[in-house]
Design a protein around this motif. Structure first.
Motif, mmCIF file in Angstrom:
data_model
loop_
_atom_site.group_PDB
_atom_site.id
_atom_site.type_symbol
_atom_site.label_atom_id
_atom_site.label_comp_id
_atom_site.label_asym_id
_atom_site.label_seq_id
_atom_site.Cartn_x
_atom_site.Cartn_y
_atom_site.Cartn_z
ATOM 1 N N GLU A 105 106.396 13.210 53.932
ATOM 2 C CA GLU A 105 105.171 12.701 53.332
ATOM 3 C C GLU A 105 103.943 13.501 53.771
ATOM 4 N N LEU A 106 104.009 14.173 54.923
ATOM 5 C CA LEU A 106 102.896 15.027 55.345
ATOM 6 C C LEU A 106 102.712 16.152 54.332
ATOM 7 N N ASN A 107 103.792 16.774 53.943
ATOM 8 C CA ASN A 107 103.732 17.854 52.954
ATOM 9 C C ASN A 107 103.088 17.346 51.674
ATOM 10 N N SER A 108 103.511 16.195 51.210
ATOM 11 C CA SER A 108 102.964 15.600 49.988
ATOM 12 C C SER A 108 101.473 15.297 50.146
ATOM 13 N N ALA A 109 101.097 14.709 51.259
ATOM 14 C CA ALA A 109 99.695 14.362 51.506
ATOM 15 C C ALA A 109 98.818 15.611 51.547
ATOM 16 N N LEU A 110 99.286 16.663 52.209
ATOM 17 C CA LEU A 110 98.515 17.904 52.298
ATOM 18 C C LEU A 110 98.376 18.576 50.938
ATOM 19 N N ARG A 111 99.418 18.546 50.148
ATOM 20 C CA ARG A 111 99.344 19.120 48.794
ATOM 21 C C ARG A 111 98.330 18.350 47.939
ATOM 22 N N GLN A 112 98.321 17.027 48.061
ATOM 23 C CA GLN A 112 97.350 16.222 47.324
ATOM 24 C C GLN A 112 95.933 16.509 47.797
ATOM 25 N N ALA A 113 95.761 16.658 49.098
ATOM 26 C CA ALA A 113 94.441 16.958 49.656
ATOM 27 C C ALA A 113 93.953 18.324 49.166
ATOM 28 N N LEU A 114 94.823 19.297 49.153
ATOM 29 C CA LEU A 114 94.460 20.631 48.671
ATOM 30 C C LEU A 114 94.052 20.569 47.200
ATOM 31 N N GLU A 115 94.813 19.852 46.400
ATOM 32 C CA GLU A 115 94.476 19.743 44.971
ATOM 33 C C GLU A 115 93.149 19.020 44.789
ATOM 34 N N ALA A 116 92.864 18.007 45.579
ATOM 35 C CA ALA A 116 91.580 17.303 45.493
ATOM 36 C C ALA A 116 90.431 18.245 45.862
ATOM 37 N N PHE A 117 90.630 19.036 46.901
ATOM 38 C CA PHE A 117 89.633 20.021 47.337
ATOM 39 C C PHE A 117 89.343 21.007 46.209
ATOM 40 N N LEU A 118 90.393 21.591 45.635
ATOM 41 C CA LEU A 118 90.226 22.574 44.567
ATOM 42 C C LEU A 118 89.647 21.936 43.307
ATOM 43 N N SER A 119 90.047 20.715 43.019
ATOM 44 C CA SER A 119 89.517 19.999 41.855
ATOM 45 C C SER A 119 88.010 19.781 41.988
ATOM 46 N N THR A 120 87.583 19.394 43.168
ATOM 47 C CA THR A 120 86.152 19.189 43.402
ATOM 48 C C THR A 120 85.396 20.500 43.211
ATOM 49 N N LEU A 121 85.908 21.592 43.749
ATOM 50 C CA LEU A 121 85.260 22.893 43.570
ATOM 51 C C LEU A 121 85.191 23.266 42.095
ATOM 52 N N GLY A 122 86.187 22.871 41.332
ATOM 53 C CA GLY A 122 86.217 23.170 39.909
ATOM 54 C C GLY A 122 85.116 22.497 39.115
ATOM 55 N N ARG A 123 84.486 21.498 39.694
ATOM 56 C CA ARG A 123 83.399 20.788 39.007
ATOM 57 C C ARG A 123 82.036 21.435 39.244
ATOM 58 N N TYR A 124 81.967 22.442 40.098
ATOM 59 C CA TYR A 124 80.706 23.112 40.412
ATOM 60 C C TYR A 124 80.752 24.561 39.958
ATOM 61 N N THR A 125 79.629 25.018 39.423
ATOM 62 C CA THR A 125 79.532 26.401 38.967
ATOM 63 C C THR A 125 78.504 27.160 39.805
ATOM 64 N N ILE A 126 78.498 28.461 39.606
ATOM 65 C CA ILE A 126 77.488 29.293 40.264
ATOM 66 C C ILE A 126 76.091 28.862 39.813
ATOM 67 N N ALA A 127 75.963 28.459 38.560
ATOM 68 C CA ALA A 127 74.666 27.967 38.065
ATOM 69 C C ALA A 127 74.207 26.740 38.852
ATOM 70 N N ASP A 128 75.143 25.871 39.217
ATOM 71 C CA ASP A 128 74.786 24.685 40.008
ATOM 72 C C ASP A 128 74.209 25.073 41.367
ATOM 73 N N LEU A 129 74.700 26.168 41.916
ATOM 74 C CA LEU A 129 74.260 26.602 43.240
ATOM 75 C C LEU A 129 72.942 27.364 43.215
ATOM 76 N N THR A 130 72.496 27.746 42.030
ATOM 77 C CA THR A 130 71.310 28.614 41.939
ATOM 78 C C THR A 130 70.209 27.999 41.079
ATOM 79 N N LYS A 131 70.140 26.706 41.056
ATOM 80 C CA LYS A 131 69.120 26.032 40.246
ATOM 81 C C LYS A 131 67.706 26.348 40.725
ATOM 82 N N ASN A 132 67.515 26.455 42.027
ATOM 83 C CA ASN A 132 66.187 26.706 42.578
ATOM 84 C C ASN A 132 65.976 28.209 42.760
ATOM 85 N N LYS A 133 65.796 28.905 41.650
ATOM 86 C CA LYS A 133 65.667 30.364 41.687
ATOM 87 C C LYS A 133 64.450 30.839 42.489
ATOM 88 N N ALA A 134 63.346 30.117 42.419
ATOM 89 C CA ALA A 134 62.145 30.521 43.160
ATOM 90 C C ALA A 134 62.433 30.569 44.659
#
Length: 148
Positions: A105-134
């Protein structure tokens, strides 16, 4: 999970280019903005160019720019491109010798955690990180296109 320096700087390169969309940038100025060695940044730039995230223009007045719109480049894509391994435990490695590898179950839990991590990153773009250009311009020393 801890991201490598390569991934960190790959995201920084993309942020710099997104904050400076009106002109070509030189890798030297990007490296200087982040106090990073230019050869190190060049090494990181190569996979970004190969993947089409950054485009290059050769010649005397050449430089680099985003290969796609900043809102079309998500963080998951960058992380998956630049990270060599997502091994979180020995059981993720090929040829692991743990007898529980297929039922643990550790293997399963870690795989789920990794997918959650990558999924969250997939919701953010470079544009989101650079909104405050000034702010980015001031902090990174980017001159307006007309002054450059």
């Amino acid at each position: 999970m801890r991201l490598t320096r390569q991934t960190n700087y790959a995201i920084r390169i993309l942020m710099y280019l997104a904050a400076n969309p009106d002109r070509l940038s030189r890798l030297g100025e990007v490296a200087k903005a982040y106090s990073a060695p230019e050869p190190f940044m060049f090494k990181i730039l190569q996979p970004l160019v190969s993947a089409g995230l950054v485009s290059t223009v050769r010649g005397r007045n050449g430089g680099i720019r985003l290969g796609r719109a900043a809102d079309e480049i998500n963080l998951r894509e960058v992380v998956e491109l630049t990270e060599e391994s997502f091994t979180m435990a020995e059981c993720f490695e090929a040829g692991a010798d743990c007898p529980l590898i297929y039922s643990c179950e550790l293997n399963s839990a870690l795989r789920q955690a990794l997918e959650a991590f990558l999924s969250t990153l997939g919701r953010y773009t470079i544009a989101d990180l650079t909104k405050n250009k000034a702010y980015l311009h001031r902090t990174l020393g980017i001159e307006p296109a007309a002054a450059a």
